[in-house]
Write a protein that holds these residues in place. Structure first.
Motif, short mmCIF file in Angstrom:
data_model
loop_
_atom_site.label_atom_id
_atom_site.label_comp_id
_atom_site.label_asym_id
_atom_site.label_seq_id
_atom_site.Cartn_x
_atom_site.Cartn_y
_atom_site.Cartn_z
N THR A 188 0.84 -1.19 0.00
CA THR A 188 0.00 0.00 0.00
C THR A 188 0.88 1.25 0.00
N ASP A 189 0.52 2.24 -0.85
CA ASP A 189 1.27 3.49 -0.86
C ASP A 189 0.65 4.48 0.12
N ARG A 190 1.23 5.67 0.25
CA ARG A 190 0.78 6.59 1.30
C ARG A 190 -0.59 7.20 1.01
N SER A 191 -1.07 7.09 -0.24
CA SER A 191 -2.40 7.57 -0.57
C SER A 191 -3.46 6.49 -0.38
N GLY A 192 -3.04 5.30 0.04
CA GLY A 192 -3.97 4.20 0.23
C GLY A 192 -4.14 3.33 -1.00
N GLY A 193 -3.41 3.64 -2.07
CA GLY A 193 -3.47 2.81 -3.26
C GLY A 193 -2.82 1.47 -3.01
N ARG A 194 -3.51 0.40 -3.39
CA ARG A 194 -3.02 -0.95 -3.11
C ARG A 194 -2.61 -1.66 -4.39
N HIS A 195 -1.52 -2.40 -4.30
CA HIS A 195 -1.05 -3.22 -5.42
C HIS A 195 -1.70 -4.59 -5.30
N GLU A 196 -2.90 -4.71 -5.83
CA GLU A 196 -3.60 -5.98 -5.77
C GLU A 196 -2.82 -7.04 -6.55
N GLY A 197 -2.53 -8.12 -5.90
CA GLY A 197 -1.70 -9.15 -6.52
C GLY A 197 -0.28 -9.14 -6.03
N CYS A 198 0.09 -8.14 -5.20
CA CYS A 198 1.45 -8.07 -4.64
C CYS A 198 1.37 -8.21 -3.12
N LEU A 199 1.70 -9.37 -2.61
CA LEU A 199 1.63 -9.60 -1.17
C LEU A 199 2.73 -8.82 -0.44
N SER A 200 2.35 -8.13 0.61
CA SER A 200 3.31 -7.37 1.40
C SER A 200 4.34 -8.30 2.01
N PHE A 201 5.59 -7.90 1.97
CA PHE A 201 6.65 -8.71 2.57
C PHE A 201 6.49 -8.81 4.09
N ALA A 202 5.70 -7.90 4.67
CA ALA A 202 5.52 -7.92 6.12
C ALA A 202 4.72 -9.12 6.60
N ILE A 203 3.99 -9.79 5.69
CA ILE A 203 3.21 -10.96 6.11
C ILE A 203 3.91 -12.27 5.80
N ASP A 204 5.17 -12.20 5.38
CA ASP A 204 5.92 -13.40 4.99
C ASP A 204 5.75 -14.57 5.95
N GLU A 205 5.83 -14.30 7.24
CA GLU A 205 5.83 -15.37 8.23
C GLU A 205 4.56 -15.39 9.08
N LEU A 206 3.53 -14.68 8.63
CA LEU A 206 2.27 -14.63 9.37
C LEU A 206 1.25 -15.59 8.76
N PRO A 207 0.55 -16.39 9.56
CA PRO A 207 -0.41 -17.38 9.04
C PRO A 207 -1.73 -16.74 8.62
N VAL A 208 -1.70 -15.83 7.66
CA VAL A 208 -2.89 -15.07 7.27
C VAL A 208 -3.58 -15.64 6.04
N LEU A 209 -3.01 -16.67 5.40
CA LEU A 209 -3.58 -17.25 4.19
C LEU A 209 -4.08 -18.66 4.50
N HIS A 210 -5.33 -18.74 4.92
CA HIS A 210 -5.94 -20.02 5.27
C HIS A 210 -5.10 -20.79 6.30
N GLY A 211 -4.60 -20.05 7.28
CA GLY A 211 -3.85 -20.66 8.37
C GLY A 211 -2.39 -20.91 8.08
N LYS A 212 -1.91 -20.50 6.90
CA LYS A 212 -0.51 -20.67 6.55
C LYS A 212 0.12 -19.32 6.17
N SER A 213 1.45 -19.26 6.29
CA SER A 213 2.16 -18.04 5.90
C SER A 213 2.53 -18.13 4.42
N PRO A 214 2.77 -16.98 3.75
CA PRO A 214 3.23 -17.03 2.37
C PRO A 214 4.48 -17.88 2.17
N LEU A 215 5.44 -17.80 3.09
CA LEU A 215 6.66 -18.58 2.93
C LEU A 215 6.41 -20.07 3.02
N GLN A 216 5.47 -20.48 3.85
CA GLN A 216 5.11 -21.89 3.90
C GLN A 216 4.49 -22.35 2.58
N LEU A 217 3.66 -21.49 1.99
CA LEU A 217 3.01 -21.83 0.73
C LEU A 217 4.01 -21.83 -0.43
#
Length: 510
Positions: A188-217
């Motif tokens: 997300t940029d500072r105006s709130g514009g979102r890059h749909e299709g680009c997962l934030s690197f900040a969620i790399d290790e967070l289980p936010v995708l159906h109970g799994k993290s992006p790195l696990q997937l």
């Protein structure tokens, strides 16, 4: 077998014997180490070294331990292997090859030209479209069979993100569905514009995708590929590339949402305004003893298309980027990324590189610790843009592609890391872009790439404005002959070009 992992990108150095190479990559892809991103870690005061490059999980996953860099020699004189990229949308549904006759004709054309092989882009969104528990590899395996039948080598590029506008979904539908309830999983940029299709690197290790993290997937995707293509490692696949970002490059999408990153030449904007990135910034500021610095992202910075000096942060002299706060923020932001950005490389603050995630603290060669880490893990740095020539647009944007390429080569040569190359776009004239590629892959004054991949097949690739010049380029690289405008393609080559055009028309009509 060589393995390429993210960044510009990284590639596992080849072992001496082909059998060991093939067996090696198979075992590397089946390794059991935890997958994490390659990252810069900002050292705290008193740690001695001001920055430390770590490659903990990812290096162990694709590389069997550390390599002795003293014995890792780079052969500047070895001939570069030449690959040609297959269409980005060769497979868009897991079980089907799009315009199979067109793909087969393109592979056959590469063999007749005498190139070493082709590159096949394989997308997470295509092989796992419906749920996190099932893969579909049949379409990609069918293409690998075509390559094997022609006796060519195959480079496989594993992409965790699709290419916007390339006819391939950027992410699996079950992943993008999560964003309906939690849009902050996207950059997300500072105006709130979102890059749909680009997962934030900040969620790399967070289980936010159906109970799994992006790195696990991602790890499951890589291991699934290794299992599905086991048979090809002993015969056809010689290289595996892993891209952990849009267009395969590990960088922030600093270009405007919805635009083509490859055509954007502005400074760009920082992409750290999703709630997960801001939380990481707040925690980092507390850890560094400057809690107030983590209250928000930057404000006094240019918009996407503004010049660096339109605001105070990137001002050439006396800009905030030179202050302790500027160094703090840019070091944190660049903590996990190293993009190849030649736009505005001539400016002291390197604003385009900073917005995309590359920051060189203390004005040192920021590629030096990267090259050192690559060499330590036996990896090769894949550098795009080897076709870029200076023009009026580059001068107006402060671009310096030659200077940046030399900087990367110097760093890799110093530490014993290999390099490989790609072009940024289809070259429609052999007198400029083709000659620049030829110079970059044949030169011996610094480092010669171990392989070069020309991107990419499609309707324009087989057009009369491009294909004859491309054939001459391949002939000059493979056979070492000089350019000769009067020496046109032979009858067989003309028939091959016609076949490619017919196949491309078939692909457009399908």
């Amino acid at each position: 077998m060589e393995t390429t992992v993210p960044m510009m990108m990284m590639q596992h150095a080849a072992a001496p014997a082909s059998g060991r190479r093939r067996q090696g990559v198979r075992s590397l892809l089946h390794g059991r180490a935890t997958l994490i991103r390659v990252a810069f870690r900002r050292a705290r005061q008193g740690d001695g070294c001001s920055r430390d490059l770590r490659a903990a999980g990812l290096g162990r996953f694709f590389g069997a331990g550390e390599h002795n860099t003293k014995s890792h020699k780079v052969d500047n004189l070895a001939p570069a292997r030449l690959f040609v990229g297959l269409p980005i949308d060769s497979v868009t549904e897991g079980a089907t090859v799009n315009s199979a006759a067109a793909v087969a004709a393109g592979i056959r054309a590469v063999r007749l030209l005498g190139a070493d092989g082709v590159e096949l882009p394989v997308f997470w969104s295509v092989v796992q479209p419906e749920c996190p528990d099932r893969f579909s590899w049949a379409g990609y395996k069918a293409v690998a069979d075509m390559v094997r039948a022609e006796g060519l080598s195959l480079r496989v590029s594993l992409h965790t993100h699709g290419s916007p506008g390339g006819g391939v979904p950027t992410l699996p539908s079950w992943v993008t569905g999560v964003a309906a309830d939690d849009p902050d999983i996207f950059f997300t940029d500072r105006s709130g514009g979102r890059h749909e299709g680009c997962l934030s690197f900040a969620i790399d290790e967070l289980p936010v995708l159906h109970g799994k993290s992006p790195l696990q997937l991602y790890e499951a995707f890589f291991r699934g590929f290794a299992t599905a293509f086991e048979d090809f490692f002993d015969s056809t696949i010689t290289d595996v590339t892993v891209g952990l970002g849009v267009h395969g490059v590990l960088r922030y999408p600093s270009y405007p949402p919805g635009s083509d990153a490859r055509k954007f030449t502005g400074v760009g904007e920082f992409q750290c305004y999703d709630k997960y990135m801001l939380a990481q910034l707040r925690q980092h500021a507390k850890d560094e003893g400057h809690a107030m610095w983590g209250l928000s992202g930057l404000h006094d910075v240019p918009r996407y298309h503004e010049s660096p000096d339109s605001c105070g942060f990137f001002r050439e002299r006396g800009g905030s980027w030179e202050t302790p706060y500027g160094d703090f923020f840019l070091s944190w932001y660049a903590g996990q990324l190293i993009p190849f950005m030649h736009w505005w490389h001539g400016a002291l603050s390197r604003p385009a590189e900073a917005a995309a995630g590359f920051y060189k603290s203390n004005k040192k060669n920021g590629y030096s610790p990267v090259a050192k880490m690559f060499a330590r893990h036996g990896c090769t740095m894949l550098v795009p843009g080897m076709d870029v020539c200076m023009n009026k647009q580059h001068h107006s944007a402060g671009s310096s592609p030659d200077q940046l390429l030399v900087q990367i080569k110097n760093a890799c040569r110093r530490h014993g890391a290999r390099i490989a190359g790609e072009n940024a776009s289809l070259a429609m004239s052999h007198t400029s872009s083709f000659s620049r590629i030829r110079s970059n892959i044949l030169t011996t004054e610094l480092m010669r790439p171990c392989h070069f991949t020309y991107q990419r097949m499609g309707a324009d690739f087989f057009s009369p404005d491009h294909f004859p010049q491309f054939m001459e380029f391949v002939r000059s690289v493979v056979c070492g002959t000089e350019w000769d405008d009067d020496d046109g393609p032979g009858d067989e080559e003309r028939a091959m070009a016609a076949s490619g055009n017919a196949s491309a028309r078939e692909g457009r009509a399908a």
